[in-house]
Design an enzyme around this catalytic site. Structure first.
Site, mmCIF file in Angstrom:
data_model
loop_
_atom_site.group_PDB
_atom_site.id
_atom_site.type_symbol
_atom_site.label_atom_id
_atom_site.label_comp_id
_atom_site.label_asym_id
_atom_site.label_seq_id
_atom_site.Cartn_x
_atom_site.Cartn_y
_atom_site.Cartn_z
ATOM 1 N N ASP A 93 0.807 -1.221 0.000
ATOM 2 C CA ASP A 93 0.000 0.000 0.000
ATOM 3 C C ASP A 93 0.840 1.271 0.000
ATOM 4 O O ASP A 93 0.307 2.377 0.136
ATOM 5 C CB ASP A 93 -0.908 0.005 1.237
ATOM 6 N N HIS A 94 2.138 1.150 -0.184
ATOM 7 C CA HIS A 94 3.053 2.274 -0.027
ATOM 8 C C HIS A 94 2.915 3.345 -1.106
ATOM 9 O O HIS A 94 3.443 4.443 -0.963
ATOM 10 C CB HIS A 94 4.495 1.758 -0.006
ATOM 11 N N GLY A 95 2.232 3.030 -2.204
ATOM 12 C CA GLY A 95 2.106 3.996 -3.286
ATOM 13 C C GLY A 95 1.391 5.270 -2.883
ATOM 14 O O GLY A 95 1.676 6.348 -3.413
ATOM 15 N N VAL A 96 0.458 5.164 -1.931
ATOM 16 C CA VAL A 96 -0.248 6.359 -1.467
ATOM 17 C C VAL A 96 0.676 7.243 -0.635
ATOM 18 O O VAL A 96 0.712 8.457 -0.802
ATOM 19 C CB VAL A 96 -1.496 5.974 -0.643
ATOM 20 N N TYR A 116 0.839 1.320 15.930
ATOM 21 C CA TYR A 116 2.184 1.832 16.167
ATOM 22 C C TYR A 116 2.169 2.931 17.217
ATOM 23 O O TYR A 116 1.305 3.812 17.187
ATOM 24 C CB TYR A 116 2.763 2.421 14.882
ATOM 25 N N ARG A 122 3.501 6.273 17.988
ATOM 26 C CA ARG A 122 4.195 7.317 17.238
ATOM 27 C C ARG A 122 3.740 8.691 17.715
ATOM 28 O O ARG A 122 2.556 8.912 17.938
ATOM 29 C CB ARG A 122 3.917 7.195 15.738
ATOM 30 N N LYS A 139 -0.697 -5.840 13.844
ATOM 31 C CA LYS A 139 0.657 -5.665 13.308
ATOM 32 C C LYS A 139 1.352 -4.580 14.107
ATOM 33 O O LYS A 139 0.779 -3.515 14.363
ATOM 34 C CB LYS A 139 0.589 -5.257 11.837
ATOM 35 N N GLY A 184 6.652 -5.308 4.100
ATOM 36 C CA GLY A 184 6.543 -4.770 2.759
ATOM 37 C C GLY A 184 7.873 -4.542 2.078
ATOM 38 O O GLY A 184 8.318 -5.343 1.269
#
Length: 264
Positions: A26-29, A146, A148, A176, A229
């Site tokens: 999903d990193h494209g966004v 996470y 953060r 996760k 990923g």
């Protein structure tokens, strides 16, 4: 667990080992067309043939992951988004719904929640809403939890334990999160979370050995798999890397055997 949710979970977790190898794509966004996800169809084919149980994609990319041949791969639709250009990249907004995921044929959905961020309250509200919808429709929920925010150590045992516990308390089926650096500390994280925990890969690591050792330690601590990923899709050979990870996650053969497989 409801029968519909149980059936769908079996599509993303191995019936044999009870564990899972998930490859988020999903990193494209957030980052754009970075190396490894320019040709998503090619990458999905490689990780599917390598034995990945599921991939994570956004709704506009689902067609790239449809495979009418070869080894099947589970589909997890990611509902959260932010970009690297945002004034606050830790803020996540919802860009899809559980109902859309069902229409697109997804086996599960995922959300990204940053505990300790400036928008924690809004993100928790969204997690609760998605959890409710998942329960209504019998769809498994993967929560990427996470710690953060300003001054927060995202690998600290106590903060990671809090993050995963929040995910389980609010109804996630799989959590996760970050590895805390040792088997002992991550075991305490896992023991404090009623839901299965899978370990994140994080930023691209310096060596293949480093990532495989981390996975091995996480599994020794009681993790139920990985959701990794960049350390997969940016590997020299994503298919072989997925196979090596599966040796640890599904066959319990350790990082040394996984390295041998890569070198073979």
């Amino acid at each position: 667990m409801e029968i519909g949710k149980r059936i769908r979970i079996e599509r993303i977790m191995s019936r044999d080992s009870g564990n899972t190898v998930i490859v988020p794509l999903d990193h494209g966004v957030s980052m754009g067309p970075i190396e490894g996800i320019v040709d998503l169809r090619k990458t999905i084919n490689e990780v599917a043939e390598g034995g990945a149980n599921a991939v994570v994609v956004h709704k506009g990319i689902v067609a790239e992951g449809h495979r009418g041949y070869g080894k099947d791969v589970g589909l997890i639709l990611h509902l959260s988004a932010s970009t690297m250009l945002s004034p606050d990249p830790d803020e996540k907004v919802l860009v899809a719904t559980v109902e859309e995921a069902i229409k697109l044929g997804a086996d599960a959905v995922s959300v990204h929640i940053n505990i300790g961020s400036n928008t924690e309250a809004e993100q928790l509200m969204k997690l609760g809403r998605i959890s409710r919808d998942c329960r209504e429709w019998g769809v498994p929920l993967l929560a990427m939890m996470y710690p953060r925010g300003n001054g927060i150590n995202q690998f600290d045992e106590k903060t990671v334990s809090l993050a995963v516990r929040v995910g389980a308390e609010l109804g996630a089926d799989i959590i996760k999160t970050n590895f805390t650096g040792s088997v002992e500390s991550f075991r305490r994280v896992v023991e404090g979370c009623p839901a299965p925990v899978v370990v994140a890969g994080g930023p691209k690591m310096n060596s293949t050995e480093e990532i495989l050792k981390m996975i091995d330690m996480a599994m020794d601590a009681g993790a139920r798999g990985v959701a990794i990923g960049r350390n997969v899709f940016q590997a020299e050979n994503p298919r072989r890397m997925t196979e090596a990870i599966s040796i640890i996650v599904h066959e319990n053969r350790g990082w040394r055997e996984a390295i041998k497989h890569l070198q073979g």
